[in-house]
Design a protein around this motif. Structure first.
Motif, PDB file in Angstrom:
ATOM      1  N   VAL A   1      76.223 -20.163  58.811  1.00 36.97           N
ATOM      2  CA  VAL A   1      75.147 -20.756  59.616  1.00 36.97           C
ATOM      3  C   VAL A   1      75.252 -22.279  59.560  1.00 36.97           C
ATOM      4  N   TYR A   2      75.466 -22.790  58.336  1.00 40.20           N
ATOM      5  CA  TYR A   2      75.598 -24.237  58.174  1.00 40.20           C
ATOM      6  C   TYR A   2      76.755 -24.767  59.011  1.00 40.20           C
ATOM      7  N   MET A   3      77.877 -24.057  58.960  1.00 44.54           N
ATOM      8  CA  MET A   3      79.063 -24.549  59.658  1.00 44.54           C
ATOM      9  C   MET A   3      78.835 -24.602  61.164  1.00 44.54           C
ATOM     10  N   VAL A   4      78.212 -23.549  61.698  1.00 46.64           N
ATOM     11  CA  VAL A   4      77.944 -23.557  63.144  1.00 46.64           C
ATOM     12  C   VAL A   4      76.954 -24.676  63.485  1.00 46.64           C
ATOM     13  N   ALA A   5      75.920 -24.825  62.640  1.00 46.70           N
ATOM     14  CA  ALA A   5      74.941 -25.875  62.909  1.00 46.70           C
ATOM     15  C   ALA A   5      75.602 -27.249  62.838  1.00 46.70           C
ATOM     16  N   ARG A   6      76.476 -27.421  61.855  1.00 48.00           N
ATOM     17  CA  ARG A   6      77.198 -28.689  61.706  1.00 48.00           C
ATOM     18  C   ARG A   6      78.027 -28.975  62.958  1.00 48.00           C
ATOM     19  N   SER A   7      78.620 -27.926  63.519  1.00 49.97           N
ATOM     20  CA  SER A   7      79.487 -28.095  64.681  1.00 49.97           C
ATOM     21  C   SER A   7      78.727 -27.929  65.983  1.00 49.97           C
ATOM     22  N   ASN A   8      77.388 -28.117  65.968  1.00 46.88           N
ATOM     23  CA  ASN A   8      76.601 -27.777  67.155  1.00 46.88           C
ATOM     24  C   ASN A   8      77.085 -28.476  68.407  1.00 46.88           C
ATOM     25  N   LEU A   9      77.618 -29.709  68.247  1.00 48.98           N
ATOM     26  CA  LEU A   9      78.063 -30.444  69.430  1.00 48.98           C
ATOM     27  C   LEU A   9      79.270 -29.790  70.085  1.00 48.98           C
ATOM     28  N   LEU A  10      80.051 -29.041  69.298  1.00 52.08           N
ATOM     29  CA  LEU A  10      81.160 -28.294  69.897  1.00 52.08           C
ATOM     30  C   LEU A  10      80.648 -27.018  70.547  1.00 52.08           C
ATOM     31  N   PHE A  11      79.732 -26.349  69.834  1.00 55.74           N
ATOM     32  CA  PHE A  11      79.304 -25.038  70.319  1.00 55.74           C
ATOM     33  C   PHE A  11      78.537 -25.124  71.637  1.00 55.74           C
ATOM     34  N   VAL A  12      77.781 -26.217  71.832  1.00 51.88           N
ATOM     35  CA  VAL A  12      77.033 -26.289  73.088  1.00 51.88           C
ATOM     36  C   VAL A  12      77.966 -26.402  74.281  1.00 51.88           C
ATOM     37  N   LEU A  13      79.229 -26.779  74.019  1.00 50.58           N
ATOM     38  CA  LEU A  13      80.172 -26.892  75.125  1.00 50.58           C
ATOM     39  C   LEU A  13      80.764 -25.545  75.517  1.00 50.58           C
ATOM     40  N   ALA A  14      80.411 -24.492  74.754  1.00 44.06           N
ATOM     41  CA  ALA A  14      81.010 -23.194  75.020  1.00 44.06           C
ATOM     42  C   ALA A  14      79.925 -22.141  75.185  1.00 44.06           C
ATOM     43  N   PRO A  15      79.381 -21.998  76.391  1.00 46.87           N
ATOM     44  CA  PRO A  15      78.301 -21.026  76.618  1.00 46.87           C
ATOM     45  C   PRO A  15      78.732 -19.604  76.264  1.00 46.87           C
ATOM     46  N   VAL A  16      80.009 -19.303  76.490  1.00 42.95           N
ATOM     47  CA  VAL A  16      80.481 -17.950  76.187  1.00 42.95           C
ATOM     48  C   VAL A  16      80.322 -17.678  74.694  1.00 42.95           C
ATOM     49  N   THR A  17      80.692 -18.661  73.871  1.00 45.38           N
ATOM     50  CA  THR A  17      80.574 -18.490  72.432  1.00 45.38           C
ATOM     51  C   THR A  17      79.123 -18.318  72.023  1.00 45.38           C
ATOM     52  N   LEU A  18      78.247 -19.132  72.599  1.00 45.98           N
ATOM     53  CA  LEU A  18      76.831 -19.043  72.238  1.00 45.98           C
ATOM     54  C   LEU A  18      76.288 -17.659  72.565  1.00 45.98           C
ATOM     55  N   MET A  19      76.694 -17.173  73.715  1.00 47.99           N
ATOM     56  CA  MET A  19      76.295 -15.831  74.134  1.00 47.99           C
ATOM     57  C   MET A  19      76.774 -14.801  73.107  1.00 47.99           C
TER      58      MET A  19
END
Lengths: 473, 633
Positions: B262-280
């Motif tokens: 959870v921490y790692m994803v939160a830390r990388s939030n700026l990358l994850f928001v660029l990938a809607p498929v991943t968020l889904m």
């Protein structure tokens, strides 16, 4: 020439001075007092080592016969540190009743060889190089025969002497041909005059053979098996680590300065020798059960890796060789140190004796494991980076197949390095080596190795520092 | 003051080294006290840092030394102290310290006392590296390091083969995820030429949404998180990991390590928001895990297994929040979960301790009056995790539910369902264990006893935190100022704003979103009460179960499924490889190679005669050969 010019040779002068002091003090001691030579010698040597770190300007003396610069100073310091560690690790063995009357002889001979190596690295012409080489070799023969009541040890000394006599002869032959074709023995002059003439190629090959003998590259390694086995452990470790490192240093300097025009000629030869050395060294090491022979043979394979850096023939190649030797000194001395400590206490040297060592001597086992990992090149310890930089420099020179073979050999070496780890941690033993405490000196020697392996692995400034001093072709 | 950040991981490292190298010499509880101090000092330092950050101190990267540098890639060994790592520091050292103290009492009788504390300190060290690393590589070292410690501690009682297998299972499952993580690192180097957070996140802003490489990177990073945080399909290791001592379950497998994903994803939030498929993907896997683990927990009878499935389920909810872009919600729930889940595990440990190792809840009962302190602590933990106001879980779960609501009604409904399951299995556990009559007659030799002070005091502190921990995130609706949202805003606000779909939720619907789940949860608790207290409906023997009940009791047969689709084919394949390819082809080849080597060795020995003359002769021959090769080619 002023006094300050002479002081440029401080390493050599100090070591000579040290050697003479040791002899003089020894004369004034009776048998009971001889043990005090240990702290005196190590203390004085430590001072010499520390003085070596005082910065010093680049200098050239005696019309260019002797010269020094940052890189050369660094190489000398590396050798000094290695020798210091060996001195620490030798104490347990020197204190045994058979040796404690000869303590100062050991230190004297060892310091003398170091003087030779220092002159060799600083040489600016082939005569100086040859003198240094001889000075570095002959006392080692005496060291190899140090336990002279032991036939194997005497045999080792004689064999080393005989085979190095031949290789020196070949080396001199090569040098004389260079003089014949170039009219000079100075590095600069020969470097300028060298062109791809058959006589010069012949001269070069003879010279290279002489050096290959010192570094025990295949097929000039045959003397090593008997000498490494017969000599006392600390001498074997000195031979296979410090002596080899010094020869590698001067070889790379000469290759990159004097013979740079011959690069197209020697590349094929080095390629072949590198492959042979790595492979044959591995084949030998794989089947050894005696720890001393095992380490000695694995060090042949390690020497093959050094050639990768020379073949890379660029700045990175030189940096990686110096870095590799530095790392190699710590890793190999760590392993030799453990073997020496155990041998001095119990006399056991076989790999089978190491079964279950972790349960009785966990710290020694951990250091041994660390050293094995570093020698095999497992990240994040230093050995990984040592090998990686060598591979990268060879790859940047376009030698992909050679790197592939080297990686293959590194993998094979992993097998036998891990055999030791397996013996210590996994194998069960009916009567493992009993728990024991080493003396303080040995402990310092071992801790220095562990620190070196860790610090070099984590601190890349060392590499950058070396890189600022080196040059390529 | 952040220059001294290296002190924080240094102390546990020293603790580990000292204990590890003296584990035969340290007597009594010395090792435990030492280890606790080595976690307490970093905690105090972290507190100072945290207050500094609250007062507006700037985030800072502290470079210790340059570590790897060649060509253009440079990876320094450096720490990043900002609000996110500051928060994590407090959780790791604070909860870690309490659990260390608790363990002194819990592990007192164990022969491996010193070994236990050396591993625990090593774990804290690696966890701090993970949290503090300013680039993905240091994070990865910590990541692998905590995995190693988890392995060592699950298999702590290594004489039991089953426990060893559990340890191996955890290690291998994590390995699968780690492969994804590692691939992500390679792709990051390829894409950005660096692994440093700061550089990657600043460069990523120029990349358009939905780029293939970013989607791949984030999916692979998430694969790492799936392994570490026990999500579908890699969650089965966590329940088995309960083989370790209970404090380990509390620290590693509830409060800290498993939340690393959870921490790692939160830390990388700026990358994850660029990938809607991943968020889904994250949302779907998160909610599926929450529901699946929650429903399995309904039918388990091992007190620690229930808590383990509960952890999996709660982690699933955190991933739902991450997938919906409610990064603050995920971190908030991570924080409160660390408090109440650690409390529940420690209280469960206290129950097990009181009953001398009994873990089957059907054999408990009526403990309410016999271990009253533990009982009250357990109630607090259960209320907190079920989301009853004003306990901590209410606020954090509320934030997650609102986040899920932003992503759609379906996700919200499913999340509420997961929350209802939580309330049911927790109160089922509570009612069965503490109410009713003792199921098994007390053994006069080993009377049931309350745990010592060294265990109850840390639990009480955690209980207080479970009660008040939620107040850092009271929403504006209830007159709070949502401090955690403000505190973490520098890290998450741009991503959260970036993802905001549609309008804000109106005040009236927010009230509904808050009260509907609450009423349902209260209903579920009443249901549990009528089942297990009023009618005391506990099957002692294996009951006849309906298909669905059996499915849940057998944990959806996931282990068996993996056994069939992965383990058996792989085993079959490896048998084939072994019997046919290995024995008949490779072994023969290797043996022949070996024989060849032996043969060469034998013949080389003729060279190695010991006769110096022969050596020299061979050398000269070699020289001549080299000459011939060079001069006449």
């Amino acid at each position: 020439m002023s006094l300050s010019d002479i002081l440029t040779m401080r390493n050599e002068l100090l070591l000579t001075f040290l050697a003479m002091i040791l002899l003089t003090i020894d004369l004034n001691l009776n048998h009971a007092q001889k043990k005090s030579m240990i702290p005196i010698s190590i203390g004085l040597f430590l001072v010499v080592t520390l003085i070596g770190f005082i910065p010093q300007p680049d200098q050239s003396l005696f019309g260019g016969m002797y010269h020094t610069n940052g890189l050369i100073q660094l190489m000398k310091n590396i050798l000094n540190i290695g020798a210091l560690i060996i001195l620490f690790q030798s104490v347990g063995w020197l204190r045994s009743p058979a040796n404690n009357t000869k303590i100062s002889e050991y230190f004297f001979l060892l310091v003398t060889t170091l003087i030779g190596m220092n002159f060799m690295i600083s040489s600016g012409d082939f005569l100086m190089l040859y003198l240094g080489l001889e000075l570095a070799t002959i006392p080692i023969a005496a060291l190899a025969a140090f336990t002279h009541f032991n036939t194997k040890s005497s045999e080792a000394g004689i064999k080393l002497l005989l085979s190095s006599a031949l290789s020196s002869g070949i080396l001199l032959y090569g040098i004389s041909m260079m003089y014949g074709s170039c009219g000079s023995i100075y590095f600069d002059a020969i470097g300028a005059a060298y062109a791809n003439v058959p006589l010069q190629v012949l001269a070069f090959i003879l010279f290279f053979t002489g050096m290959a003998f010192k570094i025990s590259l295949v097929p000039f390694h045959l003397w090593t098996a008997d000498v490494y086995e017969g000599a006392p452990i600390n001498v074997t470790s000195y031979l296979s680590v410090i002596s080899k490192g010094a020869a590698a240093f001067i070889l790379i300097i000469v290759m990159f300065t004097v013979f740079k025009t011959l690069a197209p000629v020697y590349k094929n030869m080095l390629y072949l020798v590198a492959v042979l050395t790595m492979t044959v060294g591995n084949l030998f090491a794989m089947r050894q059960k005696n720890m001393k022979r095992f380490l000695a043979f694995s060090s042949i394979a390690q020497a093959g890796f050094i050639l990768l850096g020379i073949l890379g023939a660029n700045k990175m190649g030189m940096t990686s060789v110096v870095y590799f030797v530095l790392v190699y000194i710590f890793s190999n001395l760590g392993a030799f140190g453990v073997v020496a400590a155990i041998s001095a206490k119990t006399g056991k040297e076989s790999m089978d004796d190491y079964d279950g060592l972790y349960l009785t001597n966990p710290k020694l086992s951990l250091l041994m494991t660390l050293s094995m990992f570093s020698l095999a090149g497992i990240p994040p310890v230093a050995g990984f980076f040592g090998k990686m930089y060598l591979f990268m420099s060879a790859a940047s020179g376009g030698y992909y197949w050679l790197v592939f073979i080297a990686v293959l050999n590194a993998t094979i070496s992993l097998y036998y390095y891990l055999l030791v780890v397996k013996a210590m941690f996994i194998n069960k033993s009916e009567n493992p080596i009993a728990t024991f405490q080493s003396d303080a000196y040995t402990k310092i020697g071992l801790v220095l190795c562990a620190l070196g392996i860790f610090v070099l692995g984590f601190w890349s400034q060392v590499y950058e520092f070396i890189n600022n001093l080196t040059f390529g072709i | 003051m952040f220059e001294y950040i290296w002190l924080v991981p240094l102390f546990p490292l020293i603790g580990f080294l000292v204990i590890f190298f003296n584990f035969r010499r340290l007597k009594g509880v010395t090792a435990g006290v030492l280890a606790s101090i080595m976690v307490f000092i970093p905690f105090v330092i972290s507190l100072f840092f945290f207050f500094g950050l609250m007062n507006g101190a700037e985030a800072k990267t502290v470079e210790l030394f340059s570590w790897i540098s060649f060509n253009k890639l440079s990876i320094p060994f450096s720490f990043l102290i900002d609000r996110l790592s500051g928060l994590m520091l407090l959780i790791v050292t604070g909860v870690g310290f309490l659990i260390h103290v608790y363990s002194i009492g819990y592990m007192k009788e164990d022969a491996g006392f010193n070994r236990f504390f050396s591993y625990m300190n090593l774990f804290v060290f690696f966890m701090l590296l993970l949290v503090l690393g300013s680039n993905y590589l240091i994070l990865f070292i910590g990541w692998e390091g905590v995995g190693l410690c988890s392995y060592l501690l699950i298999g702590f009682w290594f004489k039991n083969q089953e426990f060893n297998n559990a340890a191996k299972k955890a290690f291998i499952m994590n390995r699968i995820g780690d492969l994804g993580f590692l691939l992500a690192l390679f792709m990051l180097i390829h894409q950005f030429g660096t692994l440093n957070f700061a550089e990657i996140f600043s460069k990523s802003s120029a990349i358009p949404v939905g780029t293939f490489s970013i989607t791949m990177i984030t999916l692979l990073l998430f694969a790492g998180a799936v392994g570490k945080s026990a999500q579908i399909p890699l969650f089965t290791w966590l329940p088995d990991a309960m083989a370790g001592p209970t404090p380990v379950s509390a620290l590693i497998h509830a409060a800290t390590m498993v939340t690393a994903g959870v921490y790692m994803v939160a830390r990388s939030n700026l990358l994850f928001v660029l990938a809607p498929v991943t968020l889904m993907t994250i949302s779907v896997i998160g909610i599926a895990t929450a529901l699946m683990a929650g429903s399995i927990a309904l039918f388990q009878n091992d007190i620690k297994k229930i808590l383990a499935y509960s952890t999996v389920s709660q982690l699933g909810l955190m991933f739902v929040a991450l997938g919906s872009g409610a990064f603050t919600g995920a971190m908030f729930h991570l924080t409160t979960h660390a408090f109440f889940k650690a409390l529940l595990f420690l209280a469960a440990g206290s129950v097990i301790h009181a009953l001398h190792g009994e873990q089957d809840i059907r054999k408990m009962g009526g403990l309410k009056d016999r271990i009253p302190v533990t009982f009250w602590l357990f109630i607090i933990g259960s209320l907190a995790i079920s989301g009853i106001p004003p306990f901590a879980g209410f606020f954090s779960k509320d934030m997650i539910l609102i986040g899920a609501f932003h992503s759609g009604y379906v996700l919200w409904v499913l999340s509420v369902a997961a929350a209802l399951m939580t309330a049911f299995y927790m109160f089922r556990l509570l009612f069965i264990v503490f109410w009713g009559k003792a199921a098994v007659a007390a053994d006069p030799k080993h009377p049931v006893h309350e745990s010592p002070k060294s265990m109850t005091i840390p639990m009480s502190v955690l209980a207080v935190l479970s009660i008040i921990g939620g107040f850092i995130g009271v929403p504006a609706l209830l007159g709070g100022s949502d401090r955690i949202q403000v505190f973490l805003a520098p890290l998450f606000s741009s991503s959260e704003a970036f993802l905001k779909h549609g309008a804000e939720v109106s005040e009236s619907s927010e009230i509904l979103l808050m009260t509907i789940p609450l009423l349902l949860i209260l209903g579920v608790i009443f249901l549990a009460w009528s089942f297990y207290v009023k009618n005391r409906n506990i099957e002692q023997e294996e009951p006849e179960r309906s298909f669905l009940g059996n499915l849940l009791y057998r944990k959806f047969y996931v282990d068996e499924l993996y056994d069939t689709i992965v383990q058996k084919p792989v085993a079959g394949l490896s048998t084939f490889f072994h019997d046919t390819i290995e024995v008949k082809v490779i072994d023969r080849f290797v043996n022949q190679t070996g024989n060849l080597v032996v043969w060469i060795g034998k013949n080389i020995r003729y060279m190695q005669t010991g006769n110096v003359g022969a050596y020299l002769f061979f050398m000269v021959i070699s020289i001549i050969l080299i000459l011939v090769l060079n001069l006449f080619k």
